[in-house]
Each structure stands twice: as structure tokens, then as C-alpha cells.
Enzyme design. Structure first.
Site, PDB file in Angstrom:
ATOM      1  N   MET A 115       0.843  -1.202   0.000  1.00 30.83           N
ATOM      2  CA  MET A 115       0.000   0.000   0.000  1.00 30.83           C
ATOM      3  C   MET A 115       0.884   1.260   0.000  1.00 30.83           C
ATOM      4  SD  MET A 115      -3.468   0.130   2.173  1.00 30.83           S
ATOM      5  CE  MET A 115      -5.004   0.340   1.336  1.00 30.83           C
ATOM      6  N   CYS A 116       1.055   1.923   1.082  1.00 30.67           N
ATOM      7  CA  CYS A 116       1.827   3.160   1.263  1.00 30.67           C
ATOM      8  C   CYS A 116       0.912   4.379   1.219  1.00 30.67           C
ATOM      9  CB  CYS A 116       2.928   3.390   0.235  1.00 30.67           C
ATOM     10  SG  CYS A 116       4.239   2.165   0.293  1.00 30.67           S
ATOM     11  N   GLY A 117       1.323   5.403   1.924  1.00 31.03           N
ATOM     12  CA  GLY A 117       0.600   6.671   1.918  1.00 31.03           C
ATOM     13  C   GLY A 117       1.530   7.788   1.499  1.00 31.03           C
ATOM     14  N   ARG A 133      -2.104   2.937   5.892  1.00 26.25           N
ATOM     15  CA  ARG A 133      -1.575   2.649   4.565  1.00 26.25           C
ATOM     16  C   ARG A 133      -0.092   2.334   4.609  1.00 26.25           C
ATOM     17  NH1 ARG A 133      -4.932   3.990   0.341  1.00 26.25           N
ATOM     18  NH2 ARG A 133      -3.170   3.598  -0.998  1.00 26.25           N
TER      19      ARG A 133
END
Lengths: 302, 232
Positions: A1-3, A32
Site C-alpha cells: 500500500m503506502c501513503g 496505509r
């Protein structure tokens, strides 16, 4: 994911509150990206003959007890320079009055495990493993000031969870990139860049995108042209947010696989993977909120 | 107690959703106001009773997902997957909607007054979608049943591998997907568009059914063509 988060402020009052406004944005993206966090903040540029180098000692044996004072003495003894140093545990920003290359070369040679995070006249860079809350507290993000910043919360998919594989990635001077997604041709890009003398520090896919775009800028492309070439050469899923001395730039892959939302008013431009990281910003209810389209370039100037 | 207000700045969303699932249907709750959604995911998902819900602000992912019977309005924008897999009822977004709006909806009506992102109505299975703005690429991909009315433009590959869903587009279509084709508007199509625009509300009064094009499946992918060039 990652933000992903980004913030560019347009008034002196908000420049003083840049870090304070950004910390909840970063923490809002914890779900995230809970394993690492980082940000690059751009301040008023130093004089043309000065450079800032952000350094990370977390990979050295001493870690947060690294002898920064000793490093300052060594630099003076070996290179004859007075380096100003702002130290925060395992992190330091070194300010020097000469070209950065000899200094970086000397550091790599004598302190190979000291990680060089960024170089430039405007950029300070922080990144480490830990939750966004932990990392924000470790480096006192809430007191950062400046014109714009680029932040990231990581949920690793393409390479290991280590501080040097956290985002933002940098290449050259005053350029950084954060990435939500995964590239499918990072090794192809790498094989194209390495024969041109471009060196990689990790096996991370984002580093390939970062070095590709910085290479294009160095070859004389303006940011828009470099990003256009990025669309042609970089394959995979991505929302990229980039920072330069005076700009923030955002692109999304043609399939819009990874999210982004923008809120803009007379006082700021705020970018995040999701609206929940923007909800606390001042007067957000009256800001223009929109979703950036895939394969479009969005560039904001500080 | 037929009208209630929940402030998500004060009360956890899980408490609100649990109440809407377990207690509200038996208590005769008919109207619910939800304030400060601030982009939270899963607001008012899985409802199964006739209630009017107004979400004041921007909703996160999957707002009104799996809805049955309820009528849910989002006054701001909606994140990914709004009204995903809706069974019946209505979800109305006053702002824009992100990717996958109304994905695989079996029934009900999804109204989006602004633009919808990519893959709007992907795998639609009988629901209706009316979009005031434009839809992104790959909308109505493999849509099986239901109708979509698009008052703005459509992106690339509209209706790729379409089954029996029918799409009506007023603006330009950047490209049609495999097996999707433009067909003439019959009387029944005009009546369908008119009814859906009316159902979508006053914001859609400005549109005339005769301005829409019909996009439906050529059905050439329904059967395997052994004689076709099979190089992929």
C-alpha cells in the site's frame, strides 16, 4: 500500500506552521504505511555556494550515539572546512560552504555506513523505520518550517523494511520523490541508467524512478518534459509526488491504480493518498477538493 | 426516535455502523445525519432497512457499500468503491466519486453529480448508475446487467467486454472497449434515459434523452470463434 502526503503553503504564517500541519497528515496515513515514514522539507535556499547534506547514522554501529562532533572535527582536519551541524539523535544536517562532492566522497570513504539522505540548498530529509507517529516524534517533525514538503508512510512490498529503503528517495540536489505503488520494470530502468554512470544505493523500485527523473532533469529537461518521459519509460502502478527547490509535482499511472486527492485554497495546496489526511487542515471545508486524473501532470510552485 | 444525529468527531464509526445494523431497524429510525465523516472508510455499509442517511462532508472508501433499501446521500465526495455491490435502495453523491463507483451493484440507483473515476460500474450486475459529470477509463468493464447514464464524457475502453448492461452517453467517448458498439436510440431507450434522469433528481433536469448515445454489446465475444486469428 503506502501513503503519500504533500503540503505547499503560500503565507508566512503557514510557513512557520508547516510541520505542525503536516504531522496529522502523515499520521493519518498510518494504516496505509505503518512500517517506515519519512519526509523532505524545502526551506528558503542557502546562498549559491553553500550546501546542506542530511545524514543518517542509524546504520552505523554507534547509531543514535554517533559522534557528530567528531565528524565535524574530522572534516576540518582532513578537508579544512567548517561545517555547521544540526543534530537530532541519529540524524544531522551538515551545512558546508564548498561544493558537496568532495565532502560526500570523504564521508563515504571514511564512514561507509553513514547514510547520505539528501544534498541541496533547500532540502532537508528525514526517514526511518517505525510508525509515522514514532518517526514524527523522533525528529520533532511538528516544529519543521519551510515552504513545502513531501512525506511518505511505507508498507513495503518490493524491498525490505530498512531505513535506506524508506521514502523519500533523492538523487542529485534538491530533488526527491515518494511513491505509492510498485514498478514492473525497475531493473530495466536501472540497466539503462547504470552504464551512464548513475549509481544505485538500494534494490528498491522507487529508487529507479527517482534516478531516472533526476537524470532527465540533469540532462536539461524541464520538470514537465521529464515527467512526460517518465510516463513512457516507467511501467507499473504509481502515484509519484516529487519535490524540487520551488515545486511540488504529482503524477498517477494511466490506470490510476493508486489514489491521490488534492485540496487547494489561497493559503495552501495539500496532497494525500486519502482525504482523511486532509480533514484537519484549516478551512478545509471551503477548499477546492479534487482527484487528480491519471496520466496528467500536476505542478505547483512555491 | 425517528431522527438521529451522529458526529463522527465524537463517536467511533464502528459504534454508528453497529447501531445501524442491529438496533436502528427495530427502533423505527427513519432519518440519520452523520457529520464530520472526514474521509472515514465504510460509512453506512451493509444497511438493510428503509432509512434516509445524510453524510455531511467527504466520505472515504466503500460508503454505502452492499446497501439494501437505504437511501444514502453524501454531500461531499466519495472515495473508492462507493455503493459497491449495492443490492437495492439509493446512494447519491453530490460531489465527485473516485474509482470503482457502483462496482458489481446488483440493484438500486447510484447517482453521482460530479465526475466518477476509473472503472465506474465495473461488473455491474443489475444496478443503475447516473453520472452528472464524466467517467474515467474502463467504465462498465464486463458489465452484465443494469443501465448507466453518463451526462459528461467517457474515458478509454468504455464498456469493454460488455454483456447485457446498456450505457447511455451524452458527451464524447474517448474509445470503446472490445465488443462495445454505438447503437441507435429506440423509443424504449429514450424512455429509460428519461426515467433515470428523473429519478436522479432536479440536478439532471437540464439533460434531454435524445442527446444521449446508446452503447451496448455487439455480443461477438459471447461465443468462441475457432476460426479467428488466435495470436495474442
Amino acid at each position: 500500500m503506502c501513503g503519500i502526503v504533500g503540503l505547499l503553503v503560500k503565507t508566512p504564517a503557514l510557513k512557520a506552521r508547516l510541520g505542525e500541519l503536516m504531522v496529522p497528515m502523515l499520521i493519518g496515513m498510518t494504516e496505509r504505511g505503518p512500517d517506515s515514514a519519512g519526509l523532505a522539507v524545502f526551506t528558503e535556499p542557502l546562498a549559491t555556494d553553500e550546501r546542506k547534506i542530511s545524514l543518517y547514522s542509524g546504520l552505523t554501529e554507534e547509531g543514535a550515539d554517533f559522534n557528530w562532533l567528531g565528524l565535524g572535527h574530522e572534516l576540518k582536519a582532513h578537508l579544512g572546512i567548517e561545517a555547521r551541524m544540526a543534530v537530532q539523535g541519529n540524524h544531522a544536517v551538515l551545512t558546508i560552504g564548498i561544493a558537496p562532492e568532495p565532502v560526500k566522497r570523504w564521508i563515504k570513504e571514511h564512514h561507509p555506513r553513514l547514510h547520505i539522505l539528501s544534498t541541496g540548498r533547500a532540502i532537508d530529509l528525514y526517514k526511518d523505520i517505525g510508525t509515522p507517529t514514532e518517526v514524527a516524534e523522533r525528529y520533532d517533525f511538528k516544529h519543521l518550517t519551510g515552504t513545502h514538503l513531501v512525506g511518505h508512510t511505507r508498507m513495503a512490498t518490493e524491498s525490505a523494511v530498512t531505513p535506506d529503503r524508506a521514502h523519500p528517495f533523492t538523487a542529485g540536489e534538491d530533488f526527491c520523490l515518494v511513491h505509492n505503488g510498485s514498478l514492473s520494470n525497475p531493473y530495466g530502468v536501472r540497466r539503462m541508467l547504470e552504464p551512464r554512470g548513475i549509481k544505485f544505493e538500494t534494490d528498491n523500485d522507487t529508487e529507479a524512478a527517482c534516478r531516472f527523473l533526476e537524470w532527465r532533469l540533469r540532462e536539461g529537461d524541464d520538470l514537465e518534459t521529464a515527467l512526460q518521459k517518465g510516463f513512457a519509460e516507467l511501467d507499473g502502478f504509481y502515484t509519484f509526488l516529487m519535490g524540487t527547490t520551488d515545486k511540488l509535482a504529482l503524477i498517477r499511472d494511466p490506470f490510476a491504480c493508486k489514489p491521490a486527492v488534492v485540496a487547494e485554497n489561497d493559503e495552501y495546496v495539500a496532497i494525500a493518498s486519502e482525504f482523511r489526511s486532509l480533514a484537519h487542515l484549516p478551512d478545509i471545508k471551503n477548499a477546492k477538493v479534487f482527484e487528480p486524473a491519471p496520466e496528467e501532470m500536476y505542478v505547483w510552485t512555491a | 426516535m425517528d431522527s438521529l444525529k451522529f458526529d463522527l468527531a465524537e463517536i467511533p464509526l464502528r459504534t454508528v455502523n453497529t447501531f445501524l445494523h442491529q438496533e436502528a431497524p427495530g427502533q423505527g429510525v427513519r432519518k440519520v445525519l452523520i457529520t464530520n465523516p472526514d474521509g472515514a472508510h465504510n460509512i453506512a455499509v451493509g444497511l438493510d432497512f428503509p432509512v434516509e442517511i445524510e453524510i455531511v462532508g467527504h466520505a472515504g472508501y466503500y460508503a454505502g457499500g452492499m446497501n439494501k433499501q437505504a437511501s444514502i446521500t453524501v454531500t461531499g465526495s466519495a472515495g473508492t468503491g462507493v455503493a459497491e455491490n449495492m443490492m437495492s435502495g439509493r446512494v447519491h453523491v453530490k460531489g465527485f466519486a473516485s474509482n470503482g463507483a457502483g462496482a458489481s451493484a446488483h440493484g438500486g440507483l447510484l447517482v453521482i453529480e460530479g465526475d466518477a473515476g476509473l472503472r465506474c460500474g465495473i461488473s455491474l450486475k443489475g444496478g443503475d448508475i447516473v453520472v452528472g459529470g464524466s467517467v474515467g477509463s474502463f467504465s462498465a468493464f464486463m458489465a452484465q446487467a443494469g443501465r448507466m447514464v453518463i451526462c459528461g464524457d467517457a474515458g478509454d475502453a468504455l464498456g469493454d467486454s460488455l454483456y447485457e448492461a446498456v450505457l447511455y452517453v451524452k458527451g464524447s467517448i474517448k474509445s470503446l472497449g472490445a465488443d462495445a458498439r454505438i447503437e441507435p436510440m429506440a423509443e424504449a431507450d429514450l424512455a429509460t434515459v428519461k426515467a433515470l434522469l428523473a429519478a436522479a433528481g432536479p440536478a439532471f433536469d437540464q439533460y434531454a434523452p435524445q442527446d444521449f448515445k446508446r452503447v451496448a454489446s455487439a455480443r461477438s465475444l459471447y461465443h468462441w470463434n475457432a476460426d479467428a486469428n488466435q495470436e495474442y
